[in-house]
Design an enzyme around this catalytic site. Structure first.
Site, PDB file in Angstrom:
ATOM      1  N   THR A   1      -5.027   5.359   7.272  1.00  0.00           N
ATOM      2  CA  THR A   1      -5.935   4.391   6.662  1.00  0.00           C
ATOM      3  C   THR A   1      -5.512   2.976   7.025  1.00  0.00           C
ATOM      4  O   THR A   1      -5.916   2.011   6.365  1.00  0.00           O
ATOM      5  CB  THR A   1      -5.936   4.544   5.122  1.00  0.00           C
ATOM      6  OG1 THR A   1      -4.590   4.446   4.646  1.00  0.00           O
ATOM      7  CG2 THR A   1      -6.534   5.872   4.697  1.00  0.00           C
ATOM      8  N   SER A   2      -4.711   2.831   8.072  1.00  0.00           N
ATOM      9  CA  SER A   2      -4.137   1.537   8.417  1.00  0.00           C
ATOM     10  C   SER A   2      -4.867   0.892   9.589  1.00  0.00           C
ATOM     11  O   SER A   2      -5.818   0.133   9.392  1.00  0.00           O
ATOM     12  CB  SER A   2      -2.650   1.695   8.719  1.00  0.00           C
ATOM     13  OG  SER A   2      -2.029   0.444   8.863  1.00  0.00           O
ATOM     14  N   ARG A   3      -4.482   1.209  10.809  1.00  0.00           N
ATOM     15  CA  ARG A   3      -5.136   0.681  12.003  1.00  0.00           C
ATOM     16  C   ARG A   3      -5.255   1.806  13.026  1.00  0.00           C
ATOM     17  O   ARG A   3      -4.310   2.563  13.246  1.00  0.00           O
ATOM     18  CB  ARG A   3      -4.353  -0.496  12.596  1.00  0.00           C
ATOM     19  CG  ARG A   3      -4.456  -1.784  11.778  1.00  0.00           C
ATOM     20  CD  ARG A   3      -5.858  -2.367  11.836  1.00  0.00           C
ATOM     21  NE  ARG A   3      -5.996  -3.617  11.103  1.00  0.00           N
ATOM     22  CZ  ARG A   3      -6.430  -3.715   9.860  1.00  0.00           C
ATOM     23  NH1 ARG A   3      -6.736  -2.611   9.186  1.00  0.00           N
ATOM     24  NH2 ARG A   3      -6.562  -4.898   9.280  1.00  0.00           N
TER      25      ARG A   3
ATOM     26  N   HIS B   1     -13.826   3.175   8.018  1.00  0.00           N
ATOM     27  CA  HIS B   1     -13.012   2.026   7.606  1.00  0.00           C
ATOM     28  C   HIS B   1     -13.455   1.520   6.234  1.00  0.00           C
ATOM     29  O   HIS B   1     -13.763   0.327   6.052  1.00  0.00           O
ATOM     30  CB  HIS B   1     -13.111   0.897   8.638  1.00  0.00           C
ATOM     31  CG  HIS B   1     -11.908  -0.007   8.647  1.00  0.00           C
ATOM     32  ND1 HIS B   1     -11.367  -0.509   9.811  1.00  0.00           N
ATOM     33  CD2 HIS B   1     -11.155  -0.505   7.645  1.00  0.00           C
ATOM     34  CE1 HIS B   1     -10.332  -1.282   9.514  1.00  0.00           C
ATOM     35  NE2 HIS B   1     -10.191  -1.302   8.200  1.00  0.00           N
ATOM     36  N   GLN B   2     -13.461   2.409   5.260  1.00  0.00           N
ATOM     37  CA  GLN B   2     -13.922   2.047   3.929  1.00  0.00           C
ATOM     38  C   GLN B   2     -12.842   2.153   2.860  1.00  0.00           C
ATOM     39  O   GLN B   2     -13.128   1.975   1.673  1.00  0.00           O
ATOM     40  CB  GLN B   2     -15.111   2.934   3.530  1.00  0.00           C
ATOM     41  CG  GLN B   2     -14.758   4.387   3.254  1.00  0.00           C
ATOM     42  CD  GLN B   2     -15.955   5.211   2.810  1.00  0.00           C
ATOM     43  OE1 GLN B   2     -16.760   5.625   3.639  1.00  0.00           O
ATOM     44  NE2 GLN B   2     -16.073   5.455   1.516  1.00  0.00           N
ATOM     45  N   ALA B   3     -11.604   2.405   3.256  1.00  0.00           N
ATOM     46  CA  ALA B   3     -10.541   2.586   2.267  1.00  0.00           C
ATOM     47  C   ALA B   3     -10.382   1.362   1.377  1.00  0.00           C
ATOM     48  O   ALA B   3     -10.034   1.470   0.197  1.00  0.00           O
ATOM     49  CB  ALA B   3      -9.215   2.912   2.958  1.00  0.00           C
ATOM     50  N   PHE B   4     -10.651   0.182   1.917  1.00  0.00           N
ATOM     51  CA  PHE B   4     -10.500  -1.064   1.160  1.00  0.00           C
ATOM     52  C   PHE B   4     -11.663  -1.318   0.217  1.00  0.00           C
ATOM     53  O   PHE B   4     -11.604  -2.209  -0.639  1.00  0.00           O
ATOM     54  CB  PHE B   4     -10.416  -2.251   2.133  1.00  0.00           C
ATOM     55  CG  PHE B   4     -11.761  -2.647   2.706  1.00  0.00           C
ATOM     56  CD1 PHE B   4     -12.471  -3.708   2.165  1.00  0.00           C
ATOM     57  CD2 PHE B   4     -12.327  -1.935   3.751  1.00  0.00           C
ATOM     58  CE1 PHE B   4     -13.711  -4.067   2.674  1.00  0.00           C
ATOM     59  CE2 PHE B   4     -13.561  -2.285   4.267  1.00  0.00           C
ATOM     60  CZ  PHE B   4     -14.254  -3.361   3.723  1.00  0.00           C
TER      61      PHE B   4
ATOM     62  N   ILE C   1       0.836  -1.209   0.000  1.00  0.00           N
ATOM     63  CA  ILE C   1       0.000   0.000   0.000  1.00  0.00           C
ATOM     64  C   ILE C   1       0.864   1.251   0.000  1.00  0.00           C
ATOM     65  O   ILE C   1       0.623   2.192  -0.762  1.00  0.00           O
ATOM     66  CB  ILE C   1      -0.958  -0.009   1.207  1.00  0.00           C
ATOM     67  CG1 ILE C   1      -1.951  -1.163   1.088  1.00  0.00           C
ATOM     68  CG2 ILE C   1      -1.704   1.322   1.308  1.00  0.00           C
ATOM     69  CD1 ILE C   1      -2.815  -1.361   2.310  1.00  0.00           C
TER      70      ILE C   1
ATOM     71  N   GLU D   1     -12.676   1.662  17.436  1.00  0.00           N
ATOM     72  CA  GLU D   1     -13.725   1.551  16.421  1.00  0.00           C
ATOM     73  C   GLU D   1     -14.576   0.291  16.544  1.00  0.00           C
ATOM     74  O   GLU D   1     -15.652   0.193  15.949  1.00  0.00           O
ATOM     75  CB  GLU D   1     -13.122   1.599  15.021  1.00  0.00           C
ATOM     76  CG  GLU D   1     -12.327   0.376  14.639  1.00  0.00           C
ATOM     77  CD  GLU D   1     -11.749   0.471  13.230  1.00  0.00           C
ATOM     78  OE1 GLU D   1     -11.981  -0.463  12.448  1.00  0.00           O
ATOM     79  OE2 GLU D   1     -11.081   1.472  12.911  1.00  0.00           O
TER      80      GLU D   1
END
Length: 334
Positions: free
Chosen positions: A231-233, A294-297, A154, A262
């Protein structure tokens, strides 16, 4: 093989069913898997949890007692699973090693552009009939220094995008990535990266040594007005310290697709609920903070790869084939 897919949404059922094509017996429940709900594993030798499921030692003991032998995670990260406890219980854990690094990298850039050019504010203004430009001033990203913390798939995808935008790139990682070096990315210490970067983007896994990687001391090293993207954890950032850095106006902008606490919030509808997480609610009050769930994926390409790999993991386990997607306790500690 019988497999129960937990925390399942309609898109999970759609993509997994298509990838499965009748090979395995899949069942879907919206229930999140944890120590309290682990009884739902009864009769399923395989479970397919998501990142909002919690597979701690207690939950793993229960599902092992009920006959579960395999966890096929539909995620790259595995911090929500106690890997040593799984090994102790004789449970194999397999993951999706990568799905679409471009999905997350592109989303990170989207957060950067949104914050820099105040797109979230402009959208709401125009809907209210306000076409003033006051307060919407941004800066050219071309020529600015961006620090990438973690240059795996990434981070490297992000480097390619930002290189194309003409950014000066710094990176921090335990080992330099030749693909990034070919782009002219300069590897420096984390302290130097933080001190010199106008924008910092986090792309490292959550491990004991990376928890609260961004804390009060490291926020202080960043230039006044700098932007932070995660955008990781969520637990990579000390939320309490982040709020202090925002209140003092030291940080100029923050984009979060993940949040430290979250688990009780994300992937659920809370429209009619009272959210009792005071830190999360405080973050929402800052006009220079953008938070997404948490929608980056979340792209078609990524979901297809996640589904294809998950079914392949079931195939490999069923046939006894060794797989690079298996997670071992020694890997979880590094």
């Amino acid at each position: 093989m019988r497999c129960l897919v937990t925390s399942a949404r309609p898109y999970d059922q759609q993509f997994l069913s298509t990838a499965n094509d009748g090979r395995h017996e899949l069942a879907f429940v919206e229930t999140a898997l944890n120590a309290e709900t682990a009884f739902i594993a009864q009769g399923y030798p395989a479970l397919c949890p998501f990142v909002d499921d919690t597979l701690d030692a207690k939950a793993l003991e229960t599902i092992a007692h009920l006959g579960t032998k395999l966890l096929v995670l539909r995620s790259t990260g595995f911090n929500h699973v106690d890997i040593p406890a799984a090994e102790k219980q004789g449970i194999t854990v397999m993951r999706v090693r990568d799905y679409s690094p471009c999905a997350v990298a592109e989303y990170a850039v989207g957060l950067m552009l949104t914050l820099n050019r105040h797109l979230h504010k402009a959208y709401n203004r125009v809907r209210d009939g306000n076409f003033l430009l006051d307060g919407l001033l941004g800066f050219d990203m071309h020529g600015k220094t961006v620090g990438i913390v973690g240059t795996g798939r990434i981070g490297t995808a992000l480097a390619r995008i930002l290189h194309g935008m003409g950014c000066h790139l710094l990176a921090y990682d335990t080992a330099p990535n030749p693909d990034c070096q070919e782009l002219g990315v300069a590897y420096v210490s984390l302290e130097e990266l933080l001190a010199k970067s106008r924008i910092v983007s986090l792309h490292v896994p959550l491990l004991p040594e990376t928890r609260h990687l961004m804390n009060a001391e490291r926020f202080a090293r960043m230039p006044e007005g700098a932007m932070l993207i995660n955008t990781s954890r969520g637990p990579l950032i000390d939320t309490a310290a982040l709020i202090v850095a925002l209140k003092s106006r030291h940080l100029g902008a923050v984009g979060l697709d993940v949040y430290e606490e979250e688990a009780d919030l994300y992937f659920k509808d809370h429209c009619d609920d009272i959210i009792c997480d005071d830190s999360f609610e405080r973050l929402l009050t800052f006009p220079n903070v953008v938070i997404t769930g948490h929608q980056a994926f979340f792209t078609r390409e990524a979901l297809k790869t996640i589904a294809d790999t998950t079914i392949q993991n079931l195939d490999d386990y069923s046939t006894g084939k060794d797989s690079p997607n298996r997670v071992a306790a020694h890997r979880a500690s590094h």
